[in-house]
Design a protein around this motif. Structure first.
Motif, short mmCIF file in Angstrom:
data_model
loop_
_atom_site.label_atom_id
_atom_site.label_comp_id
_atom_site.label_asym_id
_atom_site.label_seq_id
_atom_site.Cartn_x
_atom_site.Cartn_y
_atom_site.Cartn_z
N PRO A 109 -14.84 27.81 -6.19
CA PRO A 109 -13.39 27.66 -6.33
C PRO A 109 -12.72 27.97 -4.99
O PRO A 109 -13.27 28.71 -4.16
N SER A 110 -11.57 27.40 -4.77
CA SER A 110 -10.91 27.55 -3.48
C SER A 110 -10.78 29.01 -3.07
O SER A 110 -10.32 29.85 -3.85
N GLY A 111 -11.22 29.33 -1.85
CA GLY A 111 -11.10 30.68 -1.32
C GLY A 111 -12.18 31.63 -1.75
O GLY A 111 -12.17 32.80 -1.34
N GLU A 112 -13.15 31.18 -2.57
CA GLU A 112 -14.20 32.05 -3.08
C GLU A 112 -15.56 31.72 -2.47
O GLU A 112 -15.72 30.69 -1.81
N LYS A 113 -16.53 32.60 -2.67
CA LYS A 113 -17.90 32.33 -2.27
C LYS A 113 -18.55 31.37 -3.26
O LYS A 113 -18.14 31.25 -4.41
N SER A 114 -19.60 30.71 -2.79
CA SER A 114 -20.30 29.76 -3.65
C SER A 114 -20.88 30.44 -4.88
O SER A 114 -21.41 31.55 -4.81
N LEU A 115 -20.78 29.76 -6.02
CA LEU A 115 -21.42 30.24 -7.24
C LEU A 115 -22.93 30.01 -7.19
O LEU A 115 -23.68 30.67 -7.92
N THR A 116 -23.37 29.06 -6.38
CA THR A 116 -24.79 28.75 -6.28
C THR A 116 -25.36 29.30 -4.98
O THR A 116 -24.67 29.41 -3.96
N TRP A 117 -26.65 29.63 -5.03
CA TRP A 117 -27.39 30.12 -3.87
C TRP A 117 -28.22 28.99 -3.29
O TRP A 117 -28.80 28.18 -4.04
N TRP A 154 -44.28 7.33 -14.18
CA TRP A 154 -43.77 7.41 -15.56
C TRP A 154 -43.41 5.99 -15.97
O TRP A 154 -42.41 5.45 -15.50
N PRO A 155 -44.21 5.32 -16.80
CA PRO A 155 -44.13 3.87 -16.98
C PRO A 155 -43.02 3.42 -17.92
O PRO A 155 -43.26 2.72 -18.91
N HIS A 156 -41.78 3.80 -17.58
CA HIS A 156 -40.65 3.45 -18.43
C HIS A 156 -39.46 3.02 -17.58
O HIS A 156 -39.32 3.43 -16.42
N ARG A 157 -38.58 2.24 -18.20
CA ARG A 157 -37.36 1.80 -17.52
C ARG A 157 -36.19 2.66 -18.00
O ARG A 157 -36.10 3.01 -19.17
N PHE A 158 -35.29 2.95 -17.05
CA PHE A 158 -34.18 3.85 -17.35
C PHE A 158 -33.04 3.63 -16.37
O PHE A 158 -33.20 3.02 -15.31
N HIS A 159 -31.91 4.16 -16.74
CA HIS A 159 -30.75 4.30 -15.85
C HIS A 159 -30.24 5.72 -16.05
O HIS A 159 -29.92 6.11 -17.17
N ALA A 160 -30.21 6.49 -14.97
CA ALA A 160 -29.74 7.88 -15.03
C ALA A 160 -28.48 8.03 -14.20
O ALA A 160 -28.37 7.44 -13.11
N THR A 161 -27.55 8.81 -14.71
CA THR A 161 -26.37 9.19 -13.93
C THR A 161 -26.24 10.70 -13.96
O THR A 161 -26.60 11.35 -14.96
N VAL A 162 -25.75 11.27 -12.86
CA VAL A 162 -25.36 12.67 -12.85
C VAL A 162 -23.90 12.70 -12.41
O VAL A 162 -23.53 12.13 -11.38
N THR A 163 -23.09 13.34 -13.24
CA THR A 163 -21.65 13.39 -13.00
C THR A 163 -21.26 14.83 -12.71
O THR A 163 -21.51 15.73 -13.52
N PHE A 164 -20.65 15.03 -11.54
CA PHE A 164 -20.16 16.34 -11.12
C PHE A 164 -18.63 16.33 -11.26
O PHE A 164 -17.96 15.60 -10.54
N THR A 165 -18.12 17.14 -12.17
CA THR A 165 -16.68 17.29 -12.33
C THR A 165 -16.32 18.66 -11.77
O THR A 165 -16.67 19.69 -12.35
N LEU A 166 -15.66 18.65 -10.63
CA LEU A 166 -15.46 19.86 -9.83
C LEU A 166 -13.99 20.22 -9.79
O LEU A 166 -13.17 19.51 -9.19
N THR A 167 -13.64 21.33 -10.44
CA THR A 167 -12.27 21.83 -10.44
C THR A 167 -12.36 23.31 -10.04
O THR A 167 -12.89 23.61 -8.99
N HIS A 168 -11.85 24.23 -10.87
CA HIS A 168 -12.12 25.65 -10.66
C HIS A 168 -13.48 26.03 -11.23
O HIS A 168 -13.92 27.16 -11.12
N GLN A 169 -14.15 25.05 -11.86
CA GLN A 169 -15.49 25.22 -12.40
C GLN A 169 -16.29 23.97 -12.06
O GLN A 169 -15.73 22.93 -11.69
N ALA A 170 -17.60 24.09 -12.17
CA ALA A 170 -18.48 22.95 -11.91
C ALA A 170 -19.11 22.50 -13.22
O ALA A 170 -19.83 23.26 -13.87
N ASP A 171 -18.84 21.26 -13.61
CA ASP A 171 -19.46 20.64 -14.78
C ASP A 171 -20.44 19.60 -14.28
O ASP A 171 -20.07 18.68 -13.53
N ILE A 172 -21.70 19.73 -14.70
CA ILE A 172 -22.77 18.82 -14.28
C ILE A 172 -23.37 18.20 -15.53
O ILE A 172 -23.87 18.92 -16.41
#
Length: 294
Positions: free
Chosen positions: A50-58, A126-144
């Motif tokens: 969040p703005s002005g804070e240290k990272s939540l992740t290492w 891995w013998p399969h077909r797929f489509h993967a998405t990762v969505t990062f919604t970044l506000t005062h919190q991180a939604d992954i």
């Protein structure tokens, strides 16, 4: 943790730049509500604050940015399996270059979506077909949110994890609540053990909590911070800290790195989740400093 020095390639939006550290393309987010870095290699959240804070992740100061080696720290994507149920360990998604699908900005924050498709290389593993998405919604919190869609003609099964490394001042002084009453101990061949109300880290921990709540709380008294981890789509929570003896054997981790993080992972620890053709499944985690909780 020292944040990486980044070479700016170009500006992608008002708050997002495309940068590089060595061979790895990184999206740097500088929004009024938060800051973050996201590696396209692995679809990997590196830092978030969040703005002005240290990272939540290492993030390890010894992480290797060669676009071949999985990054140590942040939030790796382990998919389509977790652990050593297949090779390479923790799946191939964290070793692939993801593509930028979209960037959206609002006054509240930024949303970044990356995508990955099956390829000849992935189908060899891995013998399969797929489509993967990762969505990062970044506000005062991180939604992954990792969403995988079966684009094949037959059902397939998957496991996986969002392997969050959460930053702490001293892992031996923190605790995690919300884990439930039992766990499988990976240091004892998966033996089922009764669990106390909290997890502490004076000793190495590698546990699968099969009855964990959707919300887990990490209390870091020396850092004066309580982090909430809200998981969705997981069958368990994996709690991990390697301890000193294992840390010194990891080339991409500082010898005392184990003191600076604990992992709380949203996990499907075995490849048991069935996804049918044209259907999707989402595994998600939310990282939130309790001070910013609405």
């Amino acid at each position: 943790m020292t944040l990486p020095s980044l070479h700016v390639e170009r500006q992608l939006s008002a708050s997002v730049d495309l940068c590089y550290r060595q061979s790895v393309p990184i999206l740097r987010v500088a929004h009024p509500s938060c800051s973050a870095t996201i590696s396209l290699f692995g679809g990997h959240l590196i830092t978030f604050a969040p703005s002005g804070e240290k990272s939540l992740t290492w993030m390890s100061d010894n992480a290797i940015y060669d676009a071949k080696t999985p990054l140590r720290g942040g939030v790796p994507i382990c998919w389509p399996w977790f652990g050593n149920t297949g090779q390479p360990s923790h799946g191939f998604a964290r070793r692939q270059m993801w593509q930028l699908a979209k960037i959206e900005e609002t006054p509240e924050g930024a949303t970044i979506q990356l995508e990955l498709f099956d390829s000849e290389a992935s189908r060899a593993l891995w013998p399969h077909r797929f489509h993967a998405t990762v969505t990062f919604t970044l506000t005062h919190q991180a939604d992954i949110a990792l969403t995988v869609t079966n684009t094949d003609k037959h059902p397939w099964t998957m496991g996986g994890a969002l392997h969050s490394y959460l930053a702490v001042e001293d892992s031996e002084q923190v605790n995690v609540e919300g884990v439930g009453c039992q766990y499988l101990d990976n240091f004892a061949a998966g033996k089922q053990c009764p669990a106390p109300g909290k997890v502490t880290f004076q000793e190495p921990v590698d546990r699968i909590y099969t009855g964990a709540k959707e919300t887990l709380t990490l209390t870091d008294p020396l850092g004066n911070r309580r982090l909430k981890v809200n998981n969705r789509g997981a069958t368990s929570a994996v709690i991990w800290n390697p301890g000193q003896a294992a840390a010194v054997k990891m080339a991409d981790m500082e010898d005392n790195g184990y003191l600076k993080f604990v992992c709380i992972e949203a996990a499907i620890e075995q490849p048991t989740q069935v996804v049918h053709p044209r259907q999707s499944y989402t595994l998600a985690t939310q990282l939130l400093d309790e001070r910013y909780q609405g």
